[in-house]
Design an enzyme around this catalytic site. Structure first.
Site, short mmCIF file in Angstrom:
data_model
loop_
_atom_site.label_atom_id
_atom_site.label_comp_id
_atom_site.label_asym_id
_atom_site.label_seq_id
_atom_site.Cartn_x
_atom_site.Cartn_y
_atom_site.Cartn_z
N ASP A 173 -11.57 6.81 10.24
CA ASP A 173 -10.22 6.81 10.14
C ASP A 173 -9.57 7.59 10.81
O ASP A 173 -9.71 8.82 11.23
CB ASP A 173 -9.96 7.03 8.34
CG ASP A 173 -8.88 6.11 8.07
OD1 ASP A 173 -8.08 5.54 8.89
OD2 ASP A 173 -8.34 6.55 6.91
N ASN A 206 -7.59 6.49 13.84
CA ASN A 206 -7.41 6.11 15.17
C ASN A 206 -5.89 5.75 15.35
O ASN A 206 -5.39 6.20 16.56
CB ASN A 206 -7.90 4.59 15.37
CG ASN A 206 -9.48 4.64 15.23
OD1 ASN A 206 -10.05 5.87 15.06
ND2 ASN A 206 -10.33 3.82 15.15
N ARG A 216 -3.20 7.15 13.92
CA ARG A 216 -2.32 8.45 14.08
C ARG A 216 -2.72 8.99 15.39
O ARG A 216 -1.87 9.81 15.96
CB ARG A 216 -2.58 9.14 12.65
CG ARG A 216 -1.81 8.86 11.64
CD ARG A 216 -2.41 9.47 10.62
NE ARG A 216 -3.63 8.75 9.78
CZ ARG A 216 -4.62 8.80 9.10
NH1 ARG A 216 -4.53 10.03 8.67
NH2 ARG A 216 -5.51 8.06 8.73
N TRP A 217 -4.04 9.07 15.64
CA TRP A 217 -4.14 9.83 16.87
C TRP A 217 -3.31 9.04 18.14
O TRP A 217 -2.97 10.00 19.16
CB TRP A 217 -5.96 9.28 17.17
CG TRP A 217 -6.44 10.11 18.45
CD1 TRP A 217 -6.83 11.32 18.56
CD2 TRP A 217 -6.51 9.48 19.76
NE1 TRP A 217 -7.50 11.61 19.96
CE2 TRP A 217 -6.96 10.44 20.68
CE3 TRP A 217 -6.04 8.31 20.49
CZ2 TRP A 217 -7.40 10.39 22.05
CZ3 TRP A 217 -6.17 8.22 21.94
CH2 TRP A 217 -6.87 9.28 22.63
N HIS A 251 -8.06 3.11 18.85
CA HIS A 251 -9.28 2.12 18.70
C HIS A 251 -10.06 2.43 19.81
O HIS A 251 -11.34 2.71 19.79
CB HIS A 251 -9.23 0.68 18.38
CG HIS A 251 -8.27 0.75 17.04
ND1 HIS A 251 -8.33 1.31 15.97
CD2 HIS A 251 -7.24 -0.12 16.72
CE1 HIS A 251 -7.69 0.90 14.98
NE2 HIS A 251 -6.53 0.04 15.37
N SER A 296 -12.54 -3.38 7.25
CA SER A 296 -12.55 -3.92 5.97
C SER A 296 -12.16 -5.15 5.68
O SER A 296 -11.31 -5.76 6.36
CB SER A 296 -11.90 -2.77 5.18
OG SER A 296 -10.19 -2.94 5.21
N THR A 297 -12.33 -5.65 4.45
CA THR A 297 -11.71 -7.08 4.04
C THR A 297 -10.39 -7.15 4.08
O THR A 297 -9.58 -8.10 4.19
CB THR A 297 -12.26 -7.55 2.80
OG1 THR A 297 -12.27 -6.54 1.76
CG2 THR A 297 -13.72 -8.12 2.90
N ASN A 311 -8.74 -5.07 6.07
CA ASN A 311 -7.96 -4.99 7.36
C ASN A 311 -7.21 -6.14 7.88
O ASN A 311 -6.59 -5.98 8.75
CB ASN A 311 -8.94 -4.31 8.29
CG ASN A 311 -9.00 -2.79 8.13
OD1 ASN A 311 -10.22 -2.30 8.25
ND2 ASN A 311 -8.12 -2.08 7.42
N ARG A 367 -9.79 8.80 -0.16
CA ARG A 367 -10.18 7.51 -0.94
C ARG A 367 -11.42 6.66 -0.49
O ARG A 367 -11.82 6.84 0.74
CB ARG A 367 -8.80 6.62 -1.06
CG ARG A 367 -8.31 6.27 0.28
CD ARG A 367 -7.05 5.30 0.00
NE ARG A 367 -6.49 5.18 1.40
CZ ARG A 367 -5.57 5.88 1.91
NH1 ARG A 367 -5.02 7.33 1.36
NH2 ARG A 367 -4.97 5.71 3.08
N SER A 419 -11.52 3.30 -0.41
CA SER A 419 -10.86 1.91 0.38
C SER A 419 -11.99 1.15 0.33
O SER A 419 -12.05 0.35 1.29
CB SER A 419 -10.68 2.32 1.89
OG SER A 419 -9.61 3.17 1.92
C1 IPE Z 1 -10.66 1.89 5.68
O1 IPE Z 1 -9.60 2.50 6.74
C2 IPE Z 1 -11.39 0.88 6.63
C3 IPE Z 1 -12.16 1.48 7.79
C4 IPE Z 1 -12.12 2.65 8.13
C5 IPE Z 1 -12.47 0.37 8.78
P1 IPE Z 1 -8.01 2.01 6.29
O2 IPE Z 1 -7.23 2.90 7.34
O3 IPE Z 1 -7.80 0.74 6.56
O4 IPE Z 1 -8.08 2.31 4.76
P2 IPE Z 1 -6.59 2.48 3.89
O5 IPE Z 1 -5.87 1.23 4.27
O6 IPE Z 1 -5.96 3.61 4.46
O7 IPE Z 1 -6.91 2.74 2.57
C1 IPE Z 2 -9.61 3.35 11.36
O1 IPE Z 2 -8.12 3.94 11.89
C2 IPE Z 2 -9.96 2.18 12.11
C3 IPE Z 2 -9.74 1.00 11.18
C4 IPE Z 2 -9.60 0.66 10.05
C5 IPE Z 2 -10.27 -0.48 12.12
P1 IPE Z 2 -6.79 3.51 11.40
O2 IPE Z 2 -6.42 2.23 12.37
O3 IPE Z 2 -7.07 3.23 9.99
O4 IPE Z 2 -6.13 4.85 11.70
P2 IPE Z 2 -4.73 5.10 10.96
O5 IPE Z 2 -5.14 5.21 9.46
O6 IPE Z 2 -3.53 4.36 10.96
O7 IPE Z 2 -4.30 6.55 11.44
MG MG Z 3 -6.53 4.35 8.54
#
Ligand code: IPE
Ligand code: IPE
Ligand code: MG
Length: 233
Positions: free
Chosen positions: A6, A8, A10-11, A23, A51-52, A54, A177, A179
């Protein structure tokens, strides 16, 4: 053990870049962590990649992720195979998954099927609740009597039921969490939540998490033998 990759987005935001840049940067971390886990003797590594839930993201981000995963698989398949890593994908049932990606994933699973150094499970289009519902359906279809259902028989109907329960989950980026990740298998997992964002996470961070895990006291609901509170037998 498992990683919820998790942070990516915000980075990328910290660098005024589009989320997709985060990503893309995650690829290096994925390879680093796989190597670090293998070197540390981890036998089972699961990575949560999509995730489902996403699917709620913008179409362009989803399309980018599908292309990225395909590129990463094609690029690193020889390395994964050479390292003796068995690769498999957990989830992968949504018809929106591009057939070319599904094909590359099937090829990677076939190529590495006999490897035994480490099993890498990529949770992609994965949802813990969906797996539990599917297991219930599969049990009912098998005609088993309600009274005969135990935790063991139920678990045997989960996908990749040979995967052991997860001992440690690392979730980067400070979010705390589940998730919807491998709900059944994380029932007694230890969790660590490093602040570092996934694209910045490296082998030393990974080893720090393993160290934190080693210091944990796992009780599984019981008490440790030397902590009986002075009760006399
Ligand atoms: C959970 O991350 C799914 C993956 C890391 C692939 P999310 O960033 O999608 O989760 P939420 O929405 O913050 O709970
Ligand atoms: C995790 O990074 C990658 C995936 C869920 C695919 P995020 O895309 O959730 O990054 P944040 O949480 O928005 O920073
Ligand atoms: Mg995230």
């Amino acid at each position: 053990m498992a990683c919820v990759m998790d942070g990516n987005g915000r980075w990328a935001a910290q660098r005024s870049l589009p989320r997709t840049a985060g990503h893309r940067a995650a690829e290096t971390t994925v390879i680093d962590v796989i190597e670090a886990a293998r070197s540390a003797g981890v036998g089972w590594l699961s990575l949560f990649a999509f995730s489902t839930e996403n699917w709620r993201r913008p179409d362009s981000e989803i399309a980018f992720l599908m292309c990225l995963v395909r590129r990463v698989i094609r690029k690193h398949a020889p390395l994964l195979h050479a390292r003796g890593i068995r690769c498999r994908f957990l989830g992968m049932t949504d018809p929106r998954i591009p057939p070319e990606l599904a094909g590359d994933i099937a090829d990677l699973m076939t190529l590495t099927a006999r490897n035994r150094q480490m099993t890498l499970t990529v949770a992609f289009d994965h949802g813990g609740r969906r797996d539990i519902v599917e297991a219930a359906r599969s049990l009912i279809r098998s005609g088993v009597l309600a009274e005969a259902v135990t935790e063991e028989t139920f678990a045997a109907h989960l996908p990749f039921s040979d995967t052991p329960d997860v001992d440690l989950v690392i979730r980067t980026s400070g979010e705390q969490r589940i998730s919807n990740f491998m709900l059944w298998q994380v029932a007694y997992a230890e969790w660590v939540f490093p602040q570092v964002l996934w694209p910045d996470f490296r082998a030393p961070d990974f080893l720090q998490c393993l160290e934190a895990y080693r210091r944990r006291e796992r009780r599984f609901g019981g008490v440790l033998p030397n902590q009986n509170g002075g009760t006399q037998a």
